[in-house]
Design an enzyme around this catalytic site. Structure first.
Site, mmCIF file in Angstrom:
data_model
loop_
_atom_site.group_PDB
_atom_site.id
_atom_site.type_symbol
_atom_site.label_atom_id
_atom_site.label_comp_id
_atom_site.label_asym_id
_atom_site.label_seq_id
_atom_site.Cartn_x
_atom_site.Cartn_y
_atom_site.Cartn_z
ATOM 1 N N HIS A 1 -15.520 -66.300 30.950
ATOM 2 C CA HIS A 1 -15.329 -65.437 32.164
ATOM 3 C C HIS A 1 -14.975 -66.239 33.361
ATOM 4 O O HIS A 1 -15.823 -67.232 33.705
ATOM 5 C CB HIS A 1 -16.940 -64.813 32.453
ATOM 6 C CG HIS A 1 -17.251 -63.713 31.438
ATOM 7 N ND1 HIS A 1 -16.373 -63.029 30.694
ATOM 8 C CD2 HIS A 1 -18.522 -62.930 31.654
ATOM 9 C CE1 HIS A 1 -16.985 -62.253 29.922
ATOM 10 N NE2 HIS A 1 -18.210 -62.248 30.440
ATOM 11 N N CYS B 1 -24.163 -62.522 31.649
ATOM 12 C CA CYS B 1 -23.145 -63.446 31.590
ATOM 13 C C CYS B 1 -22.292 -63.676 32.714
ATOM 14 O O CYS B 1 -21.830 -64.607 33.104
ATOM 15 C CB CYS B 1 -22.223 -63.120 30.247
ATOM 16 S SG CYS B 1 -21.524 -61.744 30.161
#
Length: 361
Positions: free
Chosen positions: A251, A158
């Site tokens: 993120h 990710c």
């Protein structure tokens, strides 16, 4: 499509498994018909198995509440009921590798959210807009596994989704050096603030294994298919720091990059805005219409405001400017459990269905 494909979620009780339930609720192509997990959850309804452990803000989808959870290790039994599976189990690497290969050998495609097979030479690790051609190695993998219909495909870590797409749009300018620092949400560890109160008002400057993944996985994404295997690219040179921050989802990355053929700022912005990949060409159900969105505002993208862009499947970029040490610097953002985890895996499955690799049994 007259009938939806039957989907099994292997590892359906964890946070990523829960995201699969949410994303596949009402999906036009796929329907969850099987859920499996550890022996501790087997025999319970799905609702019972996640009681007190449901981590999403949206409720458990009605369609899956009453499904009886099976033992994920009962491979033949689970595989017999589905057309393909998503795998998101929490086990040791060698155990995951063996489990996923066991499912594939039954003739069942496996779309994995796990890292165990990311470096298996004939297993494609795919960001569908970036390296859809890597699915060509599936033919060699099937031969190795002794199956005509089963295979394993994986999604990458990710952490790289927040900056690799922006760099990929500039790949023919030949990036040579990249420095990226990622500021990663706690859901990346499968937790929320109730589970992890120590993260409130805190930053932890270490996430085990993340920096190696963040530096090496982009090179495999940009690699080439050679004789039925994926050979990673040799450049750019990437160095990273990965930091856990007190954010639920999303993120964010700060990125510095130099190029062999330095593009102009206007050229970079135009490439980002115009970039489309195979999912956009095929109009896949989970594909963002605009893959990369650039914000002109100096204080964007912001994790809380922008992580859900394009239903969490888009990537946001901002603050592009020239740098005194590198050619350019910018900020990128992606939703780690949607684009970076379950949503990315669903998009891979849609690509594989559209390209004829996943079919009804």
């Amino acid at each position: 499509m007259s009938e939806k494909l039957k989907v099994g979620i292997v590892g359906g009780t964890g946070m990523v498994g829960q995201r699969f339930m949410q994303l596949l609720d009402g999906h036009p192509w796929f329907e969850v018909t099987s859920i499996s997990a550890s022996k501790n959850s087997a025999g319970k309804t799905y609702e019972e198995s996640v009681q007190g452990r449901w981590k999403l803000e949206t409720p458990i989808p009605e369609q899956v509440k009453g499904i009886i959870v099976q033992d994920a290790s009962e491979v033949e039994q689970v595989a017999a009921e589905v057309d393909f599976v998503f795998c998101a189990v929490d086990m040791k690497k060698n155990e995951i590798q063996a489990l996923e290969e066991a499912y594939a050998k039954t003739g069942t495609p496996v779309i994995s959210n796990n890292s165990a097979h990311r470096w298996t030479p004939d297993v494609p690790m795919v960001i569908p807009e970036i390296n859809p051609g890597h699915i060509d190695v599936i033919a060699a993998q099937r031969k190795r596994l002794g199956t005509t219909t089963g295979f394993i495909a994986v999604k990458p870590n990710c952490s790289i989704q927040s900056y690799v797409p922006a760099l990929h749009a500039l790949l023919d300018c030949k990036p040579t050096q990249v420095v990226a620092s990622t500021y990663q949400a706690i859901s990346g560890a499968g937790k929320n603030f109730t589970d992890w109160p120590d993260m409130l008002d805190n930053v932890i400057p270490y996430i085990g294994g993340e920096e190696e993944k963040s530096e090496q996985e982009p090179l495999r994404i940009w690699g080439s298919v050679v004789n039925g295997e994926i050979v990673k690219a040799e450049s750019p040179l990437i160095t990273t720091q990965c930091i856990r921050v007190p954010v639920t989802d999303g993120h964010l990355a700060t990125v510095f990059a130099s190029f062999e053929n330095k593009p102009s700022k206007d050229e970079i912005l135009d490439r980002w805005r115009q970039f489309k990949g195979r999912p956009q060409e095929l109009n896949l159900p989970s594909a963002p219409k605009q893959f990369i969105t650039y914000f002109e505002e100096e204080n964007r993208p912001q994790t809380k405001l922008d992580r859900d862009i394009e239903r969490g499947m888009g990537v946001s970029v901002g603050r592009l400017r020239e740098d005194s040490l590198y050619d350019y610097k910018f900020v990128g953002l992606s939703h780690n459990t949607l684009r970076g985890a379950a949503g990315g895996a669903v998009l891979i499955a849609e690509l594989l269905k559209a390209e004829g690799y996943i079919q009804a049994k």
